[in-house]
Design an enzyme around this catalytic site. Structure first.
Site, short mmCIF file in Angstrom:
data_model
loop_
_atom_site.label_atom_id
_atom_site.label_comp_id
_atom_site.label_asym_id
_atom_site.label_seq_id
_atom_site.Cartn_x
_atom_site.Cartn_y
_atom_site.Cartn_z
N ASP A 142 -4.47 -8.16 15.25
CA ASP A 142 -4.42 -8.22 16.72
C ASP A 142 -3.74 -9.50 17.22
OD1 ASP A 142 -5.60 -5.77 17.27
OD2 ASP A 142 -7.63 -6.61 17.32
N LYS A 182 -15.31 -2.69 14.90
CA LYS A 182 -14.49 -3.72 14.26
C LYS A 182 -15.31 -4.73 13.44
CE LYS A 182 -10.36 -3.70 17.12
NZ LYS A 182 -9.46 -4.55 17.89
P1 NDP Z 1 -15.77 -7.48 22.40
O1 NDP Z 1 -16.81 -6.50 22.81
O2 NDP Z 1 -15.81 -8.08 21.04
O3 NDP Z 1 -15.77 -8.71 23.45
C1 NDP Z 1 -15.85 -8.47 24.82
C2 NDP Z 1 -15.58 -9.75 25.58
O4 NDP Z 1 -15.49 -9.44 26.98
C3 NDP Z 1 -16.68 -10.80 25.44
O5 NDP Z 1 -16.10 -12.08 25.46
C4 NDP Z 1 -17.51 -10.55 26.72
O6 NDP Z 1 -18.24 -11.68 27.14
C5 NDP Z 1 -16.41 -10.25 27.71
N1 NDP Z 1 -16.85 -9.49 28.89
C6 NDP Z 1 -17.21 -8.19 28.95
N2 NDP Z 1 -17.48 -7.83 30.22
C7 NDP Z 1 -17.26 -8.94 30.99
C8 NDP Z 1 -17.37 -9.20 32.38
N3 NDP Z 1 -17.76 -8.25 33.25
N4 NDP Z 1 -17.07 -10.44 32.81
C9 NDP Z 1 -16.67 -11.40 31.95
N5 NDP Z 1 -16.57 -11.21 30.61
C10 NDP Z 1 -16.85 -9.98 30.14
O7 NDP Z 1 -14.38 -6.73 22.65
P2 NDP Z 1 -12.97 -7.02 21.96
O8 NDP Z 1 -12.81 -8.50 21.87
O9 NDP Z 1 -12.83 -6.24 20.72
O10 NDP Z 1 -11.94 -6.39 23.02
C11 NDP Z 1 -11.69 -7.03 24.26
C12 NDP Z 1 -10.63 -6.24 25.02
O11 NDP Z 1 -9.38 -6.31 24.34
C13 NDP Z 1 -10.95 -4.74 25.16
O12 NDP Z 1 -10.64 -4.34 26.47
C14 NDP Z 1 -10.03 -4.08 24.17
O13 NDP Z 1 -9.67 -2.77 24.58
C15 NDP Z 1 -8.81 -5.01 24.23
N6 NDP Z 1 -8.01 -4.97 23.01
C16 NDP Z 1 -6.70 -4.55 23.08
C17 NDP Z 1 -5.92 -4.49 21.96
C18 NDP Z 1 -4.50 -4.03 22.05
O14 NDP Z 1 -3.90 -3.71 21.01
N7 NDP Z 1 -3.90 -4.01 23.22
C19 NDP Z 1 -6.46 -4.85 20.62
C20 NDP Z 1 -7.83 -5.31 20.66
C21 NDP Z 1 -8.56 -5.35 21.81
P3 NDP Z 1 -19.75 -11.96 26.61
O15 NDP Z 1 -19.60 -12.63 25.27
O16 NDP Z 1 -20.33 -12.83 27.63
O17 NDP Z 1 -20.43 -10.62 26.51
#
Ligand code: NDP
Length: 278
Positions: free
Chosen positions: A106, A69
């Site tokens: 989104d 993305k």
């Molecule tokens: P990114 O990789 O950009 O961001 C991931 C986020 O999750 C960061 O804030 C990260 O924190 C946090 N994170 C990951 N693991 C942990 C953990 N164990 N504990 C706490 N925080 C955690 O991903 P996206 O923002 O693109 O996507 C996020 C979620 O949203 C995904 O699961 C995706 O599938 C879902 N999604 C669903 C959509 C839908 O249409 N339903 C559309 C878009 C996304 P840190 O910064 O500290 O690493």
């Protein structure tokens, strides 16, 4: 061989994507034949694959999912305001002059799912947003514009939450807190899990004290990825606990309308997918 008007979803992995089913179901509503495929490509090969799709294979539009993305946003020639705010794109569209436009649908999709499908009036809500990645950034703006009273952003890495709040520039309504302090920041009417923990098979350890009476909890993930957060929400007494399946269908409808100029019915497709995921 060239394919007039091809569509695709790019991701890595992508084999389990529901997007081809959703777009074909939308196309059926209008009696359209649709060339929509999945393209699994690793990050290092992504730019070449996208250029090939749009320049050699008749690509007209693409959905983009993890981990591409950010790259989709960077590659595009022009970007909508929503994509610029999120810093990521989930839709690419080839314009008439061949240039690529980046969209991020989104946030709007999530708010439409909450307000229209789940009948929630967000105005006046105190909202907690967990996560500050691409999806969280899109959702934060849309929640704000939908009228939440306050938005508290908490991310495992505090810098990303601070950067998002700074970019929004609304210190009276948008705040950040530390993840370690989740146990003593009070309770919220709306709690949105925009972390990828569930997708990564990790579970969050969240205190029950976050849930206000009549709270709604929403996980952007769906199916297995949302189980842990939604189980926590129900155990903590949330009034409603929703996964992100509706958001997925809504963002697909936005892409479909951008590409085909027709608005599909999302509810029938949502109900079908929901029944299949039980
Ligand atoms: P990114 O990789 O950009 O961001 C991931 C986020 O999750 C960061 O804030 C990260 O924190 C946090 N994170 C990951 N693991 C942990 C953990 N164990 N504990 C706490 N925080 C955690 O991903 P996206 O923002 O693109 O996507 C996020 C979620 O949203 C995904 O699961 C995706 O599938 C879902 N999604 C669903 C959509 C839908 O249409 N339903 C559309 C878009 C996304 P840190 O910064 O500290 O690493």
């Amino acid at each position: 061989m060239s394919h007039p008007q091809s569509f695709a979803v790019f991701g890595h992995p992508i084999s389990h994507s529901l997007s081809p089913h959703i777009h074909q179901a939308f196309a059926q509503q209008f009696g359209m034949a649709l060339d929509y495929r999945t393209i699994d490509v690793a990050p290092e090969a992504w730019v070449d694959a996208v250029r090939h799709f749009f320049q050699e294979e008749g690509g007209r539009g693409a959905n983009v999912t993890l981990p591409h993305k950010h790259a989709a946003f960077a590659l595009a020639d022009e970007r909508t305001q929503a994509a610029t705010r999120a810093g990521t794109a989930n839709v690419l569209t080839r314009l008439a002059d061949g240039r690529l436009a980046a969209h991020n649908t989104d946030g709007a999709a999530m708010v439409r799912d909450l307000t229209e499908r789940h009948d929630l009036d967000l105005r006046g809500h105190d909202a907690l947003l967990l996560g500050a990645g691409g999806a969280a950034r899109a959702v934060a703006w849309s929640l704000f514009e939908a009228g939440v009273q306050t938005l508290t952003i908490v991310n495992r890495s505090p810098e990303a939450a601070d950067a998002l709040a700074d970019a929004m520039g609304e210190p009276a309504r948008v705040h950040t807190r530390y993840w370690e302090d989740l146990g003593n920041i009070g309770s919220f009417d709306l709690i949105v899990n925009a972390t990828s923990a569930g997708t990564l098979d990790q579970s969050l350890s969240l205190p029950f004290s976050l849930i206000a009476s009549r709270a709604t909890c929403y996980d952007l993930g769906y199916a297995k990825a949302a189980f842990s957060f939604l189980a926590w929400a129900r155990a903590a007494g949330a009034r409603y606990a929703h996964d992100g399946l509706g958001m997925l269908v809504e963002q697909a409808a936005d892409a479909f309308e951008l590409w085909h100029g027709k608005r599909p019915d999302t509810e029938s497709v949502y109900q079908l997918l929901k029944a299949q995921s039980v």
